[in-house]
Structures are given as structure tokens and as C-alpha cells.
Design a protein around this motif. Structure first.
Motif, PDB file in Angstrom:
ATOM      1  N   LYS A  59       0.826  -1.207   0.000  1.00  0.00           N
ATOM      2  CA  LYS A  59       0.000   0.000   0.000  1.00  0.00           C
ATOM      3  C   LYS A  59       0.861   1.257   0.000  1.00  0.00           C
ATOM      4  N   ARG A 230      -6.939  12.137   4.100  1.00  0.00           N
ATOM      5  CA  ARG A 230      -6.715  10.753   3.683  1.00  0.00           C
ATOM      6  C   ARG A 230      -7.015   9.782   4.828  1.00  0.00           C
ATOM      7  N   SER A 234     -10.119   6.975   4.930  1.00  0.00           N
ATOM      8  CA  SER A 234      -9.728   5.583   5.172  1.00  0.00           C
ATOM      9  C   SER A 234     -10.380   5.037   6.436  1.00  0.00           C
ATOM     10  N   ASP A 239      -9.261   1.064   7.062  1.00  0.00           N
ATOM     11  CA  ASP A 239      -8.140   0.612   6.237  1.00  0.00           C
ATOM     12  C   ASP A 239      -6.831   1.032   6.917  1.00  0.00           C
ATOM     13  N   VAL A 242      -3.462   2.191   5.234  1.00  0.00           N
ATOM     14  CA  VAL A 242      -3.274   3.603   4.899  1.00  0.00           C
ATOM     15  C   VAL A 242      -3.083   4.433   6.163  1.00  0.00           C
TER      16      VAL A 242
END
Length: 275
Positions: A59, A230, A234, A239, A242
Motif C-alpha cells: 500500500k 486521507r 480511510s 483501512d 493507509v
């Protein structure tokens, strides 16, 4: 008397031992995460909560090489970094100027402090995070709103501390300066201002976290790019591949800012570190 190396009030561990002691907590966290992550992925194979180190690495490679979309050719991580760090630094610089001007003049001028001191104190009691809806509604999603929130969160707090610092300086300093026929401007900017600069750097070091909080609050509410933005998007899917790299990246940026401030104080105001 032999000085202990590890335990005791006067212990002086050697450099190699310091490095080892500092690495132990990180090794424990990595081992715990690796073990618990395997258990979690066996129970919930589709979960993003505890990705493997390989998944995190993949990632990170994607975030540092692939652009977010065609309109933004810069890789996602670098684009977010430029957006957030530029706003953060601009906000910190403006906050420093405001804090210096207010702190210096309010600390030396009783009349000015009496005029705006009560209003200043009242405003400083209001959490600046409450101004987020007002600032965003009036300034929109542009960077100006984010910078304004950083200035509101830092400037008044630092100005109050600088004002108190100026008040606590020995009165003899002012008397001796005036005895040497220094003008009003000379007293302010040739005597007191240099004394305040190391204190200002200390205030910036203490409030890096506050600046990040104000910036991320604005990015959570209204933004289309940035480190906080961000992390926020996420968060919806948890997630962590990230979120965790971004958190570590933010810590690294903070370390660089802190190191820069320390070096600036050390080399530009060496006298403040003596004794």
C-alpha cells in the motif's frame, strides 16, 4: 563510587545501551502486532483492521508511486504531504508573528494590556476548535480556512505565554536600557525582542501537536486533499494499511520540524542554551 549504568538516580547508560533500551518498546510492539495480526486475519480474512506487513508495504508503494487521479499527477502521499505541510508551516509562521507582536507590546505596555487584555483573556478561554464551522462556512474549503484555524489555535495561546514571559523579566533590564537613552522602539526591538525569540521557538515546539489538531480538524470537515483528509476517508473502511503509514509519516514530519527548531535555537540563539 562506581556510577551505575542502568538503574539509579545517577545512572549513565552508554550510547549503545541507550539505543538498545529505546529499541525494546518498538520491538515489543512489532512482535505483538505480528502475533495478534495473524490471529485476527485467521478469524476475519476480509478485515482491513490489522493488515500484514507485506500488505502495508504494498500500500505504501502504491501511495508513493501512483497518482490519486488524472487531475493530480503527483503521487497520493506526496500530494497530501505538500498540501498539509504547506498549510501547517504558513499557519505556524503567521501565528508566530501575531504572538510576537501581541506578547511583546502587551507585556511592556500596561495601557495596551488593560485595553485588550480582558477581551484577549475571554477569547483565549474559548476552545478554538469551536470556530471550525464558522471559519469553514465563511472561507469555504480553500487553504485560507485551514490556515486561519491554525492561527486561531496557536497565536492567542503563544501570545499569552510570551506576554507573561515579558512581564517576568527583571525590571532592571528596562531601567538600564532607558538609562542608556534607548528609544521606545529600541527598548522593544533591540532589547526585548531578541530575548523573546528563544521563548517563541520553545512555544512552537510545545504546540506542534495543537497545530496538527487544528489542521486535521479542518481537513476532516472540508477538504479534498491532505494527510488528515486521507486518514478520514480511510477511517470509513478501517483501512489501517493507509492510516498507520500516514500516522508514522506525520510523526516523521513532526520530528523534522522539531529538529529544525532545535537547530535554529542552538545556532541562532546560542546564548539561550548556556548554563
Amino acid at each position: 563510587m562506581q556510577i551505575p549504568k542502568l538503574i539509579g538516580f545517577h545512572a549513565q547508560p552508554p550510547t549503545a545501551l541507550k539505543v538498545l533500551l529505546g529499541a525494546i518498546p518498538f520491538l515489543i510492539i512489532i512482535l505483538l502486532y505480528s502475533h495478534l495480526g495473524e490471529i485476527h486475519r485467521e478469524l476475519k480474512p476480509d478485515s482491513l483492521l490489522m493488515p500484514s506487513f507485506t500488505e502495508v508495504g504494498d500500500k505504501v508503494a502504491e501511495l508513493t508511486t501512483e497518482p490519486e487521479n488524472k487531475r493530480r499527477p503527483t503521487p497520493t502521499l506526496f500530494g497530501d504531504t505538500i498540501s498539509s505541510v504547506s498549510n501547517l508551516l504558513i499557519g505556524m509562521v503567521i501565528s508566530s508573528i501575531v504572538a510576537l507582536v501581541l506578547g511583546l507590546h502587551m507585556g511592556l505596555s500596561r495601557g495596551l494590556n488593560g485595553l485588550i487584555g480582558p477581551l484577549f483573556t475571554l477569547i483565549s478561554f474559548i476552545p478554538p476548535i469551536l470556530a471550525v464551522p464558522i471559519v469553514i462556512a465563511s472561507m469555504g474549503k480553500d487553504d485560507g480556512g485551514k490556515i486561519t484555524l491554525i492561527v486561531l489555535g496557536l497565536s492567542l495561546l503563544m501570545a499569552g505565554n510570551l506576554r507573561d514571559y515579558v512581564k517576568d523579566l527583571p525590571k532592571e533590564l528596562l531601567i538600564k536600557t532607558q538609562t542608556l537613552n534607548a528609544s521606545w522602539m529600541g527598548v522593544l526591538y533591540r532589547t526585548y525582542l531578541p530575548l523573546m525569540m528563544p521563548k517563541l521557538i520553545d512555544q512552537l515546539k510545545l504546540n506542534i501537536g495543537t497545530a496538527w489538531i487544528m489542521l486535521f480538524t479542518a481537513e476532516f470537515v472540508a477538504a479534498s486533499q491532505g494527510l488528515g483528509y486521507r486518514i478520514y476517508i480511510s477511517r470509513r473502511w478501517l483501512d489501517m494499511s493507509v492510516i498507520v503509514p500516514y500516522m508514522l509519516w506525520i510523526a516523521a514530519i513532526s520530528f523534522v520540524i522539531l529538529w529544525t527548531l532545535n537547530q535554529t535555537k542552538k545556532h541562532c540563539f546560542r546564548w539561550s542554551t548556556l548554563g
